[in-house]
Design a protein around this motif. Structure first.
Motif, PDB file in Angstrom:
ATOM      1  N   TRP A   1       0.884  -1.156   0.066  1.00  0.00           N
ATOM      2  CA  TRP A   1       0.067  -0.031   0.186  1.00  0.00           C
ATOM      3  C   TRP A   1       0.738   1.295   0.250  1.00  0.00           C
ATOM      4  O   TRP A   1       0.422   2.335  -0.432  1.00  0.00           O
ATOM      5  N   ILE A   2       2.131   1.152   0.473  1.00  0.00           N
ATOM      6  CA  ILE A   2       2.871   2.377   0.428  1.00  0.00           C
ATOM      7  C   ILE A   2       3.577   2.592  -0.752  1.00  0.00           C
ATOM      8  O   ILE A   2       3.596   3.547  -1.422  1.00  0.00           O
ATOM      9  N   HIS A   3       3.943   1.531  -1.616  1.00  0.00           N
ATOM     10  CA  HIS A   3       4.632   1.635  -2.554  1.00  0.00           C
ATOM     11  C   HIS A   3       4.050   1.164  -4.034  1.00  0.00           C
ATOM     12  O   HIS A   3       4.926   0.991  -4.796  1.00  0.00           O
ATOM     13  N   SER A   4       2.711   1.220  -4.169  1.00  0.00           N
ATOM     14  CA  SER A   4       2.127   0.951  -5.471  1.00  0.00           C
ATOM     15  C   SER A   4       1.872   2.086  -5.995  1.00  0.00           C
ATOM     16  O   SER A   4       1.997   3.213  -5.506  1.00  0.00           O
ATOM     17  N   ASN A   5       1.620   1.715  -7.476  1.00  0.00           N
ATOM     18  CA  ASN A   5       1.446   3.032  -8.132  1.00  0.00           C
ATOM     19  C   ASN A   5      -0.140   3.029  -8.176  1.00  0.00           C
ATOM     20  O   ASN A   5      -0.984   2.116  -8.745  1.00  0.00           O
ATOM     21  N   PHE A   6      -0.722   4.201  -7.734  1.00  0.00           N
ATOM     22  CA  PHE A   6      -2.174   4.478  -7.552  1.00  0.00           C
ATOM     23  C   PHE A   6      -2.778   5.247  -8.828  1.00  0.00           C
ATOM     24  O   PHE A   6      -2.367   6.233  -9.161  1.00  0.00           O
ATOM     25  N   ASP A   7      -3.770   4.641  -9.438  1.00  0.00           N
ATOM     26  CA  ASP A   7      -4.605   5.201 -10.437  1.00  0.00           C
ATOM     27  C   ASP A   7      -5.768   4.417 -10.700  1.00  0.00           C
ATOM     28  O   ASP A   7      -6.087   3.737  -9.917  1.00  0.00           O
ATOM     29  N   SER A   8      -6.755   5.091 -11.514  1.00  0.00           N
ATOM     30  CA  SER A   8      -7.923   4.649 -11.548  1.00  0.00           C
ATOM     31  C   SER A   8      -8.350   3.214 -12.344  1.00  0.00           C
ATOM     32  O   SER A   8      -9.385   2.710 -12.058  1.00  0.00           O
ATOM     33  N   GLN A   9      -7.014   2.672 -12.784  1.00  0.00           N
ATOM     34  CA  GLN A   9      -6.944   1.550 -13.509  1.00  0.00           C
ATOM     35  C   GLN A   9      -6.803   0.103 -12.596  1.00  0.00           C
ATOM     36  O   GLN A   9      -7.778  -0.785 -12.677  1.00  0.00           O
ATOM     37  N   ASN A  10      -6.040   0.380 -11.540  1.00  0.00           N
ATOM     38  CA  ASN A  10      -5.839  -0.673 -10.576  1.00  0.00           C
ATOM     39  C   ASN A  10      -6.805  -0.883  -9.479  1.00  0.00           C
ATOM     40  O   ASN A  10      -7.073  -1.952  -8.614  1.00  0.00           O
ATOM     41  N   GLY A  11      -7.818   0.217  -9.218  1.00  0.00           N
ATOM     42  CA  GLY A  11      -8.640  -0.078  -8.357  1.00  0.00           C
ATOM     43  C   GLY A  11      -8.378   0.051  -7.053  1.00  0.00           C
ATOM     44  O   GLY A  11      -9.076   0.004  -5.968  1.00  0.00           O
ATOM     45  N   GLN A  12      -6.976   0.333  -6.608  1.00  0.00           N
ATOM     46  CA  GLN A  12      -6.564   0.425  -5.223  1.00  0.00           C
ATOM     47  C   GLN A  12      -6.329   1.995  -4.846  1.00  0.00           C
ATOM     48  O   GLN A  12      -5.715   2.652  -5.701  1.00  0.00           O
ATOM     49  N   ARG A  13      -6.937   2.378  -3.996  1.00  0.00           N
ATOM     50  CA  ARG A  13      -6.696   3.632  -3.581  1.00  0.00           C
ATOM     51  C   ARG A  13      -5.811   3.886  -2.461  1.00  0.00           C
ATOM     52  O   ARG A  13      -5.273   3.062  -1.680  1.00  0.00           O
ATOM     53  N   ALA A  14      -5.038   5.022  -2.398  1.00  0.00           N
ATOM     54  CA  ALA A  14      -3.845   5.539  -1.784  1.00  0.00           C
ATOM     55  C   ALA A  14      -4.315   5.638  -0.286  1.00  0.00           C
ATOM     56  O   ALA A  14      -5.577   5.967  -0.125  1.00  0.00           O
ATOM     57  N   LEU A  15      -3.374   5.329   0.579  1.00  0.00           N
ATOM     58  CA  LEU A  15      -3.933   5.558   2.203  1.00  0.00           C
ATOM     59  C   LEU A  15      -4.175   7.012   2.395  1.00  0.00           C
ATOM     60  O   LEU A  15      -3.235   7.783   2.059  1.00  0.00           O
ATOM     61  N   SER A  16      -4.919   7.427   3.210  1.00  0.00           N
ATOM     62  CA  SER A  16      -4.874   8.680   3.407  1.00  0.00           C
ATOM     63  C   SER A  16      -4.372   9.059   4.809  1.00  0.00           C
ATOM     64  O   SER A  16      -3.810   8.094   5.301  1.00  0.00           O
ATOM     65  N   LEU A  17      -4.233  10.250   4.935  1.00  0.00           N
ATOM     66  CA  LEU A  17      -3.280  10.668   6.362  1.00  0.00           C
ATOM     67  C   LEU A  17      -3.977  10.073   7.216  1.00  0.00           C
ATOM     68  O   LEU A  17      -3.283   9.518   8.209  1.00  0.00           O
ATOM     69  N   SER A  18      -5.380  10.162   7.623  1.00  0.00           N
ATOM     70  CA  SER A  18      -6.222   9.435   8.876  1.00  0.00           C
ATOM     71  C   SER A  18      -5.820   7.987   9.004  1.00  0.00           C
ATOM     72  O   SER A  18      -5.616   7.289   9.938  1.00  0.00           O
ATOM     73  N   GLN A  19      -5.837   7.250   7.677  1.00  0.00           N
ATOM     74  CA  GLN A  19      -5.476   5.889   7.709  1.00  0.00           C
ATOM     75  C   GLN A  19      -4.241   5.173   8.220  1.00  0.00           C
ATOM     76  O   GLN A  19      -3.753   4.390   9.028  1.00  0.00           O
ATOM     77  N   ARG A  20      -3.196   6.326   7.722  1.00  0.00           N
ATOM     78  CA  ARG A  20      -1.631   6.177   8.046  1.00  0.00           C
ATOM     79  C   ARG A  20      -1.615   6.163   9.535  1.00  0.00           C
ATOM     80  O   ARG A  20      -0.809   5.509  10.349  1.00  0.00           O
ATOM     81  N   LEU A  21      -2.230   7.271  10.140  1.00  0.00           N
ATOM     82  CA  LEU A  21      -2.280   7.467  11.609  1.00  0.00           C
ATOM     83  C   LEU A  21      -2.743   6.276  12.322  1.00  0.00           C
ATOM     84  O   LEU A  21      -2.243   5.758  13.341  1.00  0.00           O
ATOM     85  N   ASP A  22      -3.755   5.747  11.903  1.00  0.00           N
ATOM     86  CA  ASP A  22      -4.408   4.517  12.593  1.00  0.00           C
ATOM     87  C   ASP A  22      -3.527   3.337  12.511  1.00  0.00           C
ATOM     88  O   ASP A  22      -3.463   2.746  13.533  1.00  0.00           O
ATOM     89  N   ILE A  23      -3.061   3.205  11.245  1.00  0.00           N
ATOM     90  CA  ILE A  23      -2.009   2.200  11.165  1.00  0.00           C
ATOM     91  C   ILE A  23      -0.826   2.304  11.951  1.00  0.00           C
ATOM     92  O   ILE A  23      -0.391   1.322  12.759  1.00  0.00           O
ATOM     93  N   ALA A  24      -0.300   3.450  12.361  1.00  0.00           N
ATOM     94  CA  ALA A  24       0.876   3.818  12.950  1.00  0.00           C
ATOM     95  C   ALA A  24       0.590   3.410  14.337  1.00  0.00           C
ATOM     96  O   ALA A  24       1.308   2.746  15.375  1.00  0.00           O
ATOM     97  N   VAL A  25      -0.625   3.769  14.981  1.00  0.00           N
ATOM     98  CA  VAL A  25      -1.267   3.504  16.341  1.00  0.00           C
ATOM     99  C   VAL A  25      -1.249   1.782  16.232  1.00  0.00           C
ATOM    100  O   VAL A  25      -0.722   1.503  17.549  1.00  0.00           O
ATOM    101  N   ASP A  26      -1.805   1.415  15.334  1.00  0.00           N
ATOM    102  CA  ASP A  26      -1.691  -0.183  15.604  1.00  0.00           C
ATOM    103  C   ASP A  26      -0.579  -0.821  15.757  1.00  0.00           C
ATOM    104  O   ASP A  26      -0.126  -1.825  16.680  1.00  0.00           O
ATOM    105  N   ILE A  27       0.344  -0.151  15.055  1.00  0.00           N
ATOM    106  CA  ILE A  27       1.853  -0.875  14.960  1.00  0.00           C
ATOM    107  C   ILE A  27       2.676  -0.475  16.494  1.00  0.00           C
ATOM    108  O   ILE A  27       3.060  -1.593  17.090  1.00  0.00           O
ATOM    109  N   VAL A  28       2.301   0.845  16.972  1.00  0.00           N
ATOM    110  CA  VAL A  28       2.971   0.946  18.230  1.00  0.00           C
ATOM    111  C   VAL A  28       2.285   0.009  19.563  1.00  0.00           C
ATOM    112  O   VAL A  28       2.962  -0.260  20.475  1.00  0.00           O
ATOM    113  N   ASP A  29       0.927   0.018  19.248  1.00  0.00           N
ATOM    114  CA  ASP A  29       0.276  -0.649  20.227  1.00  0.00           C
ATOM    115  C   ASP A  29       0.690  -2.248  20.300  1.00  0.00           C
ATOM    116  O   ASP A  29       0.945  -2.720  21.304  1.00  0.00           O
ATOM    117  N   ALA A  30       1.009  -3.066  19.203  1.00  0.00           N
ATOM    118  CA  ALA A  30       1.487  -4.275  19.034  1.00  0.00           C
ATOM    119  C   ALA A  30       3.003  -4.200  19.635  1.00  0.00           C
ATOM    120  O   ALA A  30       3.379  -5.260  20.680  1.00  0.00           O
TER     121      ALA A  30
END
Length: 534
Positions: free
Chosen positions: A307-336
């Motif tokens: 999710w960090i290093h993919s090429n994001f466009d309308s073709q691959n259907g994968q959306r980039a991580l938003s800032l809020s999503q990255r913050l939630d992911i970072a919190v999950d990592i430090v909690d683990a």
């Protein structure tokens, strides 16, 4: 023997070494194979040998070693071959050797051993009515002809225990018959579950179920491949749930050790931010070979790295991580990590934290995984000072390994803190520490440190803005709020990835700081939404 950094093999066999084996042999804590055969070593085998917990092969035959077999050998959980033959060892065979579940070959011939054979090293043949011949003590019927017996000799597996005296020789024959049983059975063999899992009461799954659930380990179901094995997508029969099956390649040196390390770590951990283990399998495949696999809950969105290093466009259907999503992911990592370091007794050190070992579930929340080189710190190690040179053999990934490990320092929680810092910077800048731009002494840490605080918007991952609307991007209050958030999280990454362990934050402090950053961003975002609505 102070070479604690040796990690593969030390071969001193067939020389003229003499005298006792030094206590310092216990410092070879990272060594996989130690060959001391054919020397003139004397004295007792030191108990410190048990400190070499990752060793797989230990050869000390053809010496003049004396005393008893040290019971501490039981601590070398990954040991597959032990040769102590042709020495002057005495006393009884320690029953604790039966706990070495990976042991394939045990040689104790030509010593002065006495006493009874430990019961757990014996063999039962109940339920194998087709067997014939063998020693009288087995009470088996006579085989039809000698020629038929010869045709079966090639099926015998090379698992040997050779011990002197008439009573003890019986054990050697028992183990040879065990090899015959492996080949004789045409149905799926009865599975053996490692002792590490007996306390967890995990459901048991046989080899056939894993074979069927992965469509015969189909290449189409491969989720990823690593040094010690392959991960497949699969299902568990009668449960109708998707799982990830990690199958270990036992032909690769160190794979047994990796399996044991992951078992030992997973036996101790239970946390919502860690990948949940469903079951395990320790059995024999249809070719009569050892089989080891771990079954985990399936993570629908794969690794964070993708999710960090993919090429994001309308073709691959994968959306980039938003800032809020990255913050939630970072919190999950430090909690683990905070749980592993401070919620487990003794602490568990992950040792290989990086985006590819962080998985995302269907809700895009992070779960820590891959404990193949995790270390469970015993009390003695956890109390060692940070300048200790008693390393226990850390192996991580280039770009994420703490600098002190390269100098042979002991594994510690601060090593995970360093990996966390690099991961946080990568998550919010989109730059990998192994990017070709980092050379000539420039690292990802230095890249972020130079940009902080004035240029954090310049180094931030441009994909973050793909999730924001044009109106918010042109809102100066929004830009100020985003810059403040990014500055705080980049600073946290810098503080965690300092060169010296003493300069880094503790994991508990890092977790508290990450929660504060996320919560502040969430509250200001809510306030901004209210103002926009008004």
């Amino acid at each position: 023997m102070e070479l604690s950094s040796l990690s593969i093999i030390l071969d001193l066999s067939h020389n003229f070494l003499e005298g006792p084996l030094p206590l310092g042999v216990g410092n070879l804590v990272n060594l996989e194979e130690l060959w001391l055969s054919g020397n003139k070593l004397s004295g007792e085998i030191p108990d410190t040998i048990g400190n070499c917990r990752v060793m797989e092969i230990l050869l000390m035959d053809e010496n003049t070693l004396q005393g008893s077999i040290p019971a501490t050998l039981k601590d070398i959980k990954g040991l597959t071959q032990l040769n102590l033959s042709a020495n002057n060892l005495n006393g009884s065979i320690p029953g604790t050797l039966a706990s070495l579940t990976n042991l394939r070959e045990l040689y104790l011939a030509h010593n002065n051993l006495s006493g009874t054979i430990p019961e757990l090293l014996g063999l039962t043949i109940v339920g194998n009515n087709a067997l014939c011949g063998g020693i009288p003590e087995l009470h088996l019927p006579k085989c039809p002809s000698s020629s038929e017996g010869k045709s079966k000799k090639g099926m015998l597996r090379t698992i040997r225990i050779v011990i002197p005296t008439a009573g003890v020789l019986l054990l050697s024959l028992f183990v040879v018959w065990a090899g015959f049983l492996y080949r004789k059975s045409k149905t799926a063999p009865k599975k053996e579950i490692p002792p590490q899992f007996t306390e967890t009461e995990l459901p048991i799954v046989p080899y056939n179920d894993i074979l069927k659930g992965t469509d015969g380990f189909s290449e189409a179901n491969v989720l990823g491949k690593g040094r010690y094995g392959t991960v497949y997508r699969g299902t568990i029969e009668n449960q109708a749930i998707a799982v990830a099956v990690k199958v270990f390649n036992l032909q690769v040196s160190g794979s047994y050790k990796s399996f044991q390390a992951e078992c030992e770590a997973l036996r101790r951990v239970r946390h919502c931010c860690l990948v949940k283990i469903v079951t395990c399998c320790s059995s024999i495949d249809h070719q009569g070979q050892d089989f080891r696999a771990l079954v985990f809950e399936f993570m629908a969105n794969g690794s964070l790295d993708r999710w960090i290093h993919s090429n994001f466009d309308s073709q691959n259907g994968q959306r980039a991580l938003s800032l809020s999503q990255r913050l939630d992911i970072a919190v999950d990592i430090v909690d683990a990590l905070d749980y592993l370091h401070n919620g487990c007794q003794p602490p568990v050190i992950h040792c290989d934290l990086k985006p590819s070992n962080i998985l995302l579930n269907q809700d895009m929340r992070a779960r820590g995984g891959h404990f193949g080189i995790a270390r469970v710190l015993d009390e003695a190690i956890s109390k060692q000072p940070m300048n200790s040179n008693s390393s226990i053999g850390i192996r991580g990934s280039i770009g994420y390994i703490a600098p002190e490990y390269g100098d042979g320092l002991a594994v510690s929680t601060y090593g995970d803190v360093f990996s966390l810092g690099i991961t946080l910077i990568e998550l919010f800048t989109g730059k990998s520490p192994t990017n070709v731009m980092f050379k000539d002494g420039i690292s990802l840490h230095h890249y972020a440190e130079v940009a902080f605080p004035d240029k954090v918007m310049e180094i931030a991952d441009a994909n973050i803005w793909l999730r924001e609307g044009p109106n918010t991007i042109n809102d100066m209050r929004y830009i100020t709020r985003i810059k403040e958030c990014l500055s705080s999280v980049i600073q946290l990454g810098i503080l965690c990835s300092k060169q010296l362990p003493i300069e880094r934050l503790s994991m508990s402090n890092a977790a508290a700081e990450m929660h504060a950053i996320r919560d502040k961003h969430a509250s200001t975002q809510q306030l901004s939404d209210v103002r926009s609505y008004q």
